[in-house]
Design a protein around this motif. Structure first.
Motif: not given
Length: 194
Positions: A60-62, A64-78, A83-86, A88-93
């Protein structure tokens, strides 16, 4: 230097790599798979019962690795909760999909004759890709380039910096690999569009 092209008769995408190039591609794809799959699993005791039943066990959190943070950017920055729900439901797949595309590169190269341990400098590897396989390679090239760019801190307009580095500088060599994967990506796009 290897490049992709469309075969006239079969309409498949083809390329010939030196043994070194093929081994480098396999290594890059393997490192990407390792990065994507190297995450701590959510302990079963801490999982919500509905989440366990539906298997929405992603983070549910972004990352920490900068590469993974770029591969999986936060969908709702505000909106941290959305963002956590999105995530949780999408990052695994998404992780599974990216790892599968990288594994396609590894599998294709091994099927084409790349031995598990490369010991022949003169070895040439021919690959012939169906459309779906070529598309997986293309997606994985994008991920590999993003990973390299993040690690190297590549920025728009910094070409002079990279050209100023001595050839034996490891950063220069890594940047050359980044550029080479970009070239392969470009020729693959071109081959797929013809």
């Amino acid at each position: 230097m290897s490049a992709f092209a469309r075969h006239r008769r079969s309409k498949r995408v083809i390329a010939t790599f030196t043994g070194f190039e093929a081994d480098l591609l396999r290594s890059l794809a393997s490192q990407l798979v390792e990065l994507l799959r190297n995450e701590a699993a959510v302990p079963d005791d801490d999982r919500d019962p509905l989440e366990a039943m539906m298997d929405f066990s992603g983070p549910t959190t972004a990352p920490e690795d900068p590469v993974l943070a770029r591969l999986f950017p936060t969908a709702y920055t505000d909106d941290e909760e959305a963002a956590g729900d999105f995530r949780r439901f999408t990052e695994g797949s998404l992780r599974d999909s990216k790892a599968a595309a990288a594994c396609t590169i590894i599998d294709t190269l091994e099927e084409a004759g790349l031995p598990p341990e490369l010991d022949e400098d003169g070895l040439m590897i021919d690959v012939e890709l169906e459309h779906d396989t070529a598309t997986a390679w293309l997606r994985s090239f994008a991920d590999v380039r993003l990973a390299l760019a993040t690690r190297l801190e590549v920025e728009d307009g910094d070409e002079d910096y990279w050209l100023s580095l001595p050839e034996d500088d490891p950063r220069s060599q890594a940047h050359d690999i980044y550029e080479w994967v970009g070239y392969l990506q470009e020729t693959l796009v071109d081959a797929l569009s013809h």
